[in-house]
Design an enzyme around this catalytic site. Structure first.
Site: not given
Ligand code: IVH
Length: 655
Positions: A108, A110, A112, A213, A302, A396, A399, A414, A419
């Site tokens: 089957e 799996k 998620d 299942y 998996k 940055c 700013c 920063c 900022c």
């Protein structure tokens, strides 16, 4: 007469809904279905004494204040899993050894999503719960009733318990995220978030489905002898089962199935992270039995994390709530593990240098089931050498302040507390799911509120009036009042959330929980000394100093006083259910199977016990899971009592 018509309509609607949602084979048009549904609704409205809970009109229920914990009648086991075909072969050899013959296997997908358990009595859905730790879960019947793939009434009068996976189709997940200010990381989180709604009408609006299942059949017209037959039977009863299953004669047949789906899985409209292989015969399953956490008659293969190459179009610079500067890869959009990816993590500038990633390169990106994709390396790029080497920023991007490095840290920062990016990131964290969890307020609303000068600090949220929200783009009365109300509601959030949401340096959710556990009121916490803070297990000097500094900063004290004036309650909700473990100190080590170490810690604390991170003479018990660390050796040296997971669960009465 009316009663008969009602019963007729219910049976008809049940049949049509089953064909539509379970068999994917609509028998009538939506219009015809809706008119039958409306007829039933109006008959029921006129004759409320004839309403029964299994009527399809009764899917949406009310609002509850919390979810009750319930003990599962039959335990929900985990699955052993592997990424290797050879391991699968070894598992099959053990199966053959035990059962003494060749054994058929059911393969089957799996799914998620989230495991849940449903109970039916006399063919009627009576209770549904989350898996929880497999022994105790949360009762979410009301929310599950809104899911169309869950029958409220079976086609036979039977007593069955079934298990299955709740999932959100990928398309629905993407649509939900597009509409939302706070996107979910993946369909599984979206499904979990949708199920954990106290108001079931919210769950009802989310497009959730379920593949069933497993069936535990207590009383029914048929008692199947194999897993395959039981899947056919529950489908006949009304449950939706996954069509992509195969009966393999041996492990090589099962491996073929895995290989096929490793490729084909990207064509599905739901997420699958592997294949579950189960011994078909129930007699043989009984012979094999269970380990403490998983059946020996089943195993999961998996799928390896998916990788793909694409072009790096740009490197964007993000500024976080701590001022940390993070590079983000902007990619040519590609389909990876079922969703379109156009951004990926690049960690930090050292990593870019190490990988010598340049804008214009082709890069290999990888995504495990739940993680944000990341750039692994530069893929074959003929023009790589002619591309300019990437230079980290000096100022940055928002700013313009000169960026700084901090001792012992790889990130650039920063330093400007004002900022705009830093301020907005703090405000976003304040409203986030981890922080004060304020619905309806996300990044775009925050940017607008900030630009209008209405909100520059979290306290400002609580000064807004309903009409302020009407100044925002596309906001009408209804959503203005939603925004206002959810902000006001957050004043009652527990203390630990408040402490998390403050964005104190080095203090995330887990640390905030630890601190509030030790100092359960705001006054105690604000008066705690550095030493007392540093004495909390899991809190070191660095954190203690940062917390102390925060609560002694004049501006912060003023801000907290304002929160008080605004009606914050700062309740401490750490649940204490008994004092049976009081006076005992526990140390947890290794991987536990039915819960995380944090969950085990919460169980101990909820019973008045203490959790420590290191073993000493003061330790009463060490709970050791798989692959325990050196703590176990130390416990043995000191003669501390060592418990395995089962013994621990028995001690706290959960087994
Ligand atoms: S059988 C005792 N079948 O995988 C058998 N599980 O890693 C245990 N899952 O908690 C479950 N698809 O949530 C089974 N076709 C499938 C599944 C499946 C997904 C999940 C389930 C379980 C987890 C174990």
């Amino acid at each position: 007469m009316i009663r008969e018509r009602i019963n007729f309509l219910r049976d008809e609607l049940n049949k049509y809904a089953y064909n539509y949602y379970v068999l994917d084979n609509p028998l009538i048009s939506d219009f015809e279905y809706d008119s039958l549904f409306k007829e039933l609704q109006s008959l029921e409205e006129a004759n409320p004494e004839l309403i029964t809970p299994d009527s399809l009109t009764q899917r949406v229920g009310g609002v509850s204040s919390s979810f009750a914990e319930i003990r599962h009648k039959y335990r929900l086991y985990s699955l052993d899993n592997t990424y290797s075909y050879d391991e699968l072969r070894k598992w099959y050899d053990r199966v053959i050894k035990e059962c003494g013959k060749s054994v058929d296997l059911v393969c089957e997908l799996k799914i998620d999503g989230l495991a849940i358990a449903l109970s039916y009595k006399n063919g009627i859905f009576v209770q549904g719960a989350t898996r929880g730790n497999g022994i105790i879960g949360e009762e979410i019947t009301q929310n599950l009733r809104t899911i169309k793939a869950i029958p409220l009434k079976l086609f036979e009068d039977a007593d069955v318990d079934v298990r299955g996976e709740i999932y959100m189709p990928i398309l629905a997940f993407e649509q939900l995220n597009n509409m939302s200010d706070k996107p979910f990381a993946n369909p599984r989180n979206a499904a979990a978030g949708s199920l954990r709604q106290l108001d079931s009408s919210v769950t009802a609006k989310r497009d959730l489905s379920m593949f069933t299942y497993t069936a535990i059949i207590e009383r029914a017209n048929e008692i199947p002898k194999t897993h395959w037959d039981s899947l056919q039977y529950i489908k006949k009863l009304g449950f939706k089962t996954n069509p992509n299953i195969r009966l393999a004669q041996d492990i090589e047949g099962a491996i073929d199935f895995c290989k096929e789906w490793e490729v084909k899985r990207s064509t599905l409209d739901y997420a699958t992270d592997g294949v579950v292989i189960k011994v078909n015969s129930f007699a043989c399953q009984r012979e094999l039995g269970f380990t403490s956490r998983a059946p020996k008659w089943a195993t999961a293969f998996k799928f390896p994390p998916e990788e793909i190459t694409t072009k790096l179009i740009n490197i964007e610079i993000g500024v976080g709530k701590t001022g940390a500067i993070t590079p983000v890869a902007i990619l040519e959009p590609v389909l990876l593990a079922g969703s379109t990816v156009s951004r990926a993590s690049l960690h930090n500038f050292d990593e870019i240098k190490r990988l010598d990633v340049r804008i214009g390169d082709r890069v290999l990106i990888k995504k495990a089931a739940e993680i944000i994709p990341k750039v692994i390396k530069v893929a074959d790029t003929p023009e790589h050498d002619s591309l300019p080497v990437y230079e980290p920023p000096v100022y940055c991007p928002d700013c313009g302040a000169r960026l700084e490095t901090r001792e012992g840290e790889v990130n650039l920062y920063c330093p400007n507390e004002k900022c705009p990016s830093v301020v907005k990131a703090k405000l976003e964290y304040w409203v986030s799911k981890e922080g004060m969890d304020i619905d309806f307020i996300g990044p775009s609303v925050i940017t607008q509120l900030y630009n209008m000068g209405l909100v520059t600090s979290p306290v400002d949220f609580y000064r807004l009036q309903e009409q302020d929200f009407l100044k925002l783009d596309l906001v009408k009365e209804k959503s203005a009042s939603n925004m206002y109300n959810s902000i006001q509601k957050s004043k009652q959030q527990p203390l630990a959330r408040f402490v998390t949401a403050l964005s104190i340096r080095h203090v995330g959710k887990e640390t905030a929980d630890l601190i509030v556990g030790a100092f359960p009121s705001l006054e105690l916490l604000m008066n705690a000394s550095v030493e007392n803070l540093a004495n909390i297990d899991g809190v070191g000097d660095k954190i203690a100093l940062s917390v102390h500094e925060f609560f002694h900063n004049v501006k912060n004290i003023e801000m907290i006083n304002e929160f008080k004036t605004l009606g914050f309650t700062f309740v401490n909700t750490a649940k204490v259910i008994s004092d049976e473990l009081s006076g005992n100190t526990f140390v947890l080590t290794g991987t536990l199977q039915t819960m995380t170490r944090d969950e085990a810690g919460a169980k101990i604390k909820a019973r008045g016990g203490r959790v420590s991170s290191s073993v000493s003479k003061k330790t009463t018990y060490v709970v050791a899971g798989d692959s325990p660390g050196s703590k176990l050796d130390k416990a043995q040296d000191l003669g501390v009592i060592i418990l395995n997971e089962d013994e621990f669960l028995k001690m706290i009465g959960e087994k």
